[in-house]
Design a protein around this motif. Structure first.
Motif, short mmCIF file in Angstrom:
data_model
loop_
_atom_site.label_atom_id
_atom_site.label_comp_id
_atom_site.label_asym_id
_atom_site.label_seq_id
_atom_site.Cartn_x
_atom_site.Cartn_y
_atom_site.Cartn_z
N THR A 158 14.74 -6.64 1.55
CA THR A 158 13.40 -6.11 1.28
C THR A 158 14.10 -5.16 -0.58
O THR A 158 12.96 -5.07 -1.25
N GLU A 168 6.00 -9.42 10.69
CA GLU A 168 4.99 -9.86 10.44
C GLU A 168 3.51 -8.47 10.10
O GLU A 168 3.48 -8.33 11.43
N LYS A 217 -0.29 -7.53 8.74
CA LYS A 217 -1.27 -7.57 7.88
C LYS A 217 -1.56 -7.53 6.58
O LYS A 217 -1.04 -5.82 6.18
N ALA A 218 -1.97 -7.59 5.49
CA ALA A 218 -1.50 -6.93 4.49
C ALA A 218 -3.14 -5.93 3.90
O ALA A 218 -2.59 -5.11 3.21
N THR A 255 -1.87 -2.52 4.83
CA THR A 255 -0.47 -2.11 4.58
C THR A 255 -1.30 -1.24 2.58
O THR A 255 -1.41 -1.70 2.30
N ALA A 308 2.85 -2.29 -0.47
CA ALA A 308 2.13 -3.51 -1.20
C ALA A 308 3.28 -4.37 -2.03
O ALA A 308 4.12 -5.31 -2.01
N ALA A 368 6.18 -7.30 -2.97
CA ALA A 368 5.97 -8.45 -3.89
C ALA A 368 6.78 -8.36 -4.45
O ALA A 368 7.62 -9.48 -4.78
N THR A 420 8.54 -11.52 -0.72
CA THR A 420 8.15 -11.34 1.02
C THR A 420 7.17 -11.01 0.98
O THR A 420 5.78 -10.39 0.38
N THR A 421 6.55 -11.23 2.24
CA THR A 421 5.07 -11.15 2.98
C THR A 421 5.79 -9.07 3.66
O THR A 421 6.60 -9.25 3.66
N PRO A 422 4.13 -8.11 3.78
CA PRO A 422 4.42 -7.13 4.44
C PRO A 422 4.97 -7.01 5.62
O PRO A 422 5.03 -8.04 6.85
N LYS A 423 5.85 -6.64 6.05
CA LYS A 423 6.11 -6.35 7.21
C LYS A 423 6.60 -5.13 7.99
O LYS A 423 5.80 -3.50 7.53
#
Length: 206
Positions: free
Chosen positions: A35, A54, A56-57, A60, A65, A69, A73-76
């Protein structure tokens, strides 16, 4: 690779070719996403930041976020930073998984031990208690006994072994041998036990 984030799945055992039964811990090692890459020029030191799990957005924060971005990548759920001088080998958004481990090598595993709450000296430090139930003692079996303070020093020395909170500490277990790698499922088996409960996060360091 300096390390990776994973999750403790549970324990099992393996038989060696000569018939020995080796207790092992099953760990889901990755996949982790790079990241952030930190360099001496931009941050004052060199390191990589890995994200695992993973998230959920909607759960976050906007700051995180935007951070994810930027890395593409997606939120961790879990972020861990590893110091390394080989930052040139990593790029933001790259994936690291269990295939980076080899059978036979040794790793250090960091986890958070199980929390046991407030415990007495018998459980916490293996004290034997003050003795039997005779000579007028009927309710002192698991008590610590005297702690030595009198008119001098009129206080309790720091580090005195007494009752208190037990567990929920950061624990590192060193030199665990990688017994087996299942790269297609991101699973590795390491010899011995690993701190923490099932499904708790662990950090593997090379």
């Amino acid at each position: 690779m300096p390390g990776i984030i994973g999750k403790k799945i549970g324990m099992t055992s393996l038989f060696t070719p000569d018939g020995k039964n080796i207790p092992c811990t099953l760990i889901e090692a990755g996949p982790c996403v790079v990241t952030q890459v930190k360099t001496v020029e931009t941050d004052g030191y060199s390191a990589i930041q890995l994200g695992y799990g993973e998230k959920k957005a909607k759960n976050t924060t906007k700051a995180l976020a935007g951070h994810f971005a930027k890395a593409g990548t997606t939120p961790k759920k879990k972020l861990v930073e590893f110091r390394t001088d080989e930052v040139a080998n990593f790029t933001a958004g790259a994936t690291i998984d269990a295939s980076s481990f080899e059978e036979g090598e040794f790793v250090d595993v960091v986890g958070t031990s199980k929390g046991k709450g407030f415990q007495g000296v018998v459980k916490r430090y293996n004290f034997a208690g003050v003795g039997g139930q005779t000579h007028g003692q009927h309710n002192r079996g698991r008590h610590p006994g005297s702690i030595g303070a009198c008119s001098w020093p009129s206080r309790v020395f720091k580090g005195m072994r007494m009752g208190g909170r037990m567990g929920n500490d950061r624990v590192k277990v060193q030199n665990l041998k990688v017994m087996r790698v299942v790269a297609d499922r991101n699973l590795i088996l390491v010899s011995g036990s690993v701190p923490g409960a099932k499904n708790s996060y662990v950090v593997l360091e090379k």
